[in-house]
Design an enzyme around this catalytic site. Structure first.
Site, short mmCIF file in Angstrom:
data_model
loop_
_atom_site.label_atom_id
_atom_site.label_comp_id
_atom_site.label_asym_id
_atom_site.label_seq_id
_atom_site.Cartn_x
_atom_site.Cartn_y
_atom_site.Cartn_z
N ASN A 9 6.35 4.50 -2.77
CA ASN A 9 7.09 3.32 -2.34
C ASN A 9 6.63 2.17 -3.23
O ASN A 9 5.56 1.61 -3.03
CB ASN A 9 6.77 3.04 -0.86
CG ASN A 9 7.39 1.75 -0.38
OD1 ASN A 9 8.25 1.16 -1.05
ND2 ASN A 9 6.97 1.31 0.81
N LYS A 11 7.85 -0.69 -3.47
CA LYS A 11 8.09 -2.01 -2.86
C LYS A 11 8.76 -2.92 -3.91
O LYS A 11 9.50 -2.44 -4.77
CB LYS A 11 6.79 -2.58 -2.30
CG LYS A 11 6.09 -1.58 -1.38
CD LYS A 11 4.97 -2.16 -0.57
CE LYS A 11 4.36 -1.05 0.28
NZ LYS A 11 3.30 -1.52 1.15
N HIS A 98 10.24 0.65 7.61
CA HIS A 98 8.91 0.27 7.12
C HIS A 98 8.40 -0.96 7.88
O HIS A 98 9.20 -1.84 8.22
CB HIS A 98 8.98 -0.02 5.61
CG HIS A 98 7.61 -0.09 4.99
ND1 HIS A 98 6.82 -1.20 5.12
CD2 HIS A 98 6.89 0.82 4.30
CE1 HIS A 98 5.66 -0.97 4.52
NE2 HIS A 98 5.68 0.25 4.01
N GLU A 100 6.94 -3.51 6.95
CA GLU A 100 7.25 -4.80 6.31
C GLU A 100 8.66 -5.25 6.66
O GLU A 100 8.91 -6.44 6.87
CB GLU A 100 7.05 -4.67 4.78
CG GLU A 100 5.57 -4.57 4.43
CD GLU A 100 5.25 -3.77 3.18
OE1 GLU A 100 6.15 -3.51 2.37
OE2 GLU A 100 4.07 -3.38 3.04
N GLU A 170 2.45 5.31 9.41
CA GLU A 170 1.72 4.34 8.59
C GLU A 170 1.08 3.29 9.49
O GLU A 170 1.75 2.32 9.89
CB GLU A 170 2.67 3.64 7.62
CG GLU A 170 3.39 4.57 6.68
CD GLU A 170 3.87 3.83 5.44
OE1 GLU A 170 3.42 4.19 4.35
OE2 GLU A 170 4.67 2.89 5.57
N GLY A 176 -1.86 -1.36 2.36
CA GLY A 176 -2.19 -2.36 1.35
C GLY A 176 -3.54 -3.03 1.56
O GLY A 176 -3.86 -4.02 0.90
N SER A 216 -2.90 3.14 2.18
CA SER A 216 -4.00 3.23 1.23
C SER A 216 -4.34 4.68 0.83
O SER A 216 -5.50 5.02 0.64
CB SER A 216 -5.24 2.51 1.78
OG SER A 216 -4.95 1.14 2.01
P1 PGA Z 1 -0.22 1.34 0.44
O1 PGA Z 1 1.25 1.21 1.09
O2 PGA Z 1 -0.34 2.75 -0.05
O3 PGA Z 1 -0.26 0.33 -0.64
O4 PGA Z 1 -1.20 1.06 1.56
C1 PGA Z 1 1.82 2.25 1.84
C2 PGA Z 1 3.19 1.87 2.31
O5 PGA Z 1 3.41 0.71 2.71
O6 PGA Z 1 4.11 2.70 2.31
#
Ligand code: PGA
Length: 253
Positions: A9, A11, A98, A100, A170, A176, A216
């Site tokens: 992803n 983003k 997601h 976000e 997640e 992140g 992560s």
């Molecule tokens: P990350 O993000 O691996 O940077 O923690 C995962 C995600 O949001 O899908």
């Protein structure tokens, strides 16, 4: 056997040119190196790049994903992108729900359920994200909260349709942040979610559904996470922006 996934992803990152290099590097490495044949590598790239990058794919092991969609097929929805449009651009997977998008764009379980239906109607695969906040985990309501997300956005599907969905757990506190859920914490939740699916659809159906872990994931922790019985791969944010690292994650099964 369930399909295993290394799903990236990106983003809102990467210029068109840098993205093209990254995308080509990954697809070439996945084509040329030894990756478990049961693993599907998916790259979720920014919408304007989908059509062009889908033409760079040179192996069946790689697919391209959109990071969002709008549930209506066409019409006066300025700025939105429909699933038929994504399909016509070579997209096979769509990341939805997601955290976000839930947080910054106020997406609800009901709206995400509409997206699930729109994606399945076009024969594409939804990658349905779910996960709790740190506060919910500390209160001890995390299992019920995430199970509720599944109930609200997926449980209107019949068993055939449900089996076309990929789930990505997640935990928001791990996205992140550099803090990964331990493999025990992740496995515990994945097992709960599979049991929740089984409670409605039966064990056989639940056993067929790929449940990915996200938050992560890195080359260093992927092998242990992916060796858990109910973890079928990862949805990878930051670490998917490095071609070598992401390919190594895909080789961690
Ligand atoms: P990350 O993000 O691996 O940077 O923690 C995962 C995600 O949001 O899908």
């Amino acid at each position: 056997m369930r399909t295993k996934y290394a799903a990236g992803n990106w983003k809102m990152n990467m210029s068109f040119e840098d993205g093209q290099i990254l995308f080509s590097e990954v697809t070439n490495m996945v084509k040329d190196e030894v990756v478990n044949p049961n693993v599907k590598v998916v790259m979720g790239v920014p919408a304007p790049y989908l059509s062009s990058f889908s033409k760079l794919i040179n192996t069946e092991k790689v697919s391209i994903a959109a990071q969002n969609c709008y549930p209506k097929a066409s019409g006066a929805y300025t700025g939105e992108v429909s699933v038929p449009m994504l399909k016509s651009a070579g997209v096979e997977y769509v990341i939805i729900g997601h955290s976000e998008r839930r947080e910054y764009f106020n997406e609800t379980d009901a709206f995400i359920a509409e997206k699930v239906d729109a994606i399945l109607a076009e024969g594409l695969t939804p990658i349905f994200c779910c996960g709790e906040t740190l506060g919910q985990r500390e209160e001890g309501v995390h299992f019920d909260f995430v199970k509720g997300q599944l109930t609200n956005s997926l449980f209107h599907l019949d068993a055939d349709a449900l089996q076309k969905v990929v789930i990505a757990y997640e935990p928001i506190w791990a996205i992140g942040t550099g803090v990964t859920a331990s493999s025990d914490q992740a496995q515990e939740m994945h097992k709960e979610l599979r049991a929740h699916l089984a409670s409605k659809y039966g064990a056989e159906v639940a056993e067929n559904i790929s449940i990915l872990y996200g938050g992560s994931v890195k080359p260093g922790n992927a092998p242990e996470l992916f060796s858990q019985p109910d973890i079928d791969g990862g949805l990878v944010g930051g670490a998917s922006l490095d071609s070598r690292g992401f390919t190594d994650i895909a080789k961690s099964f």
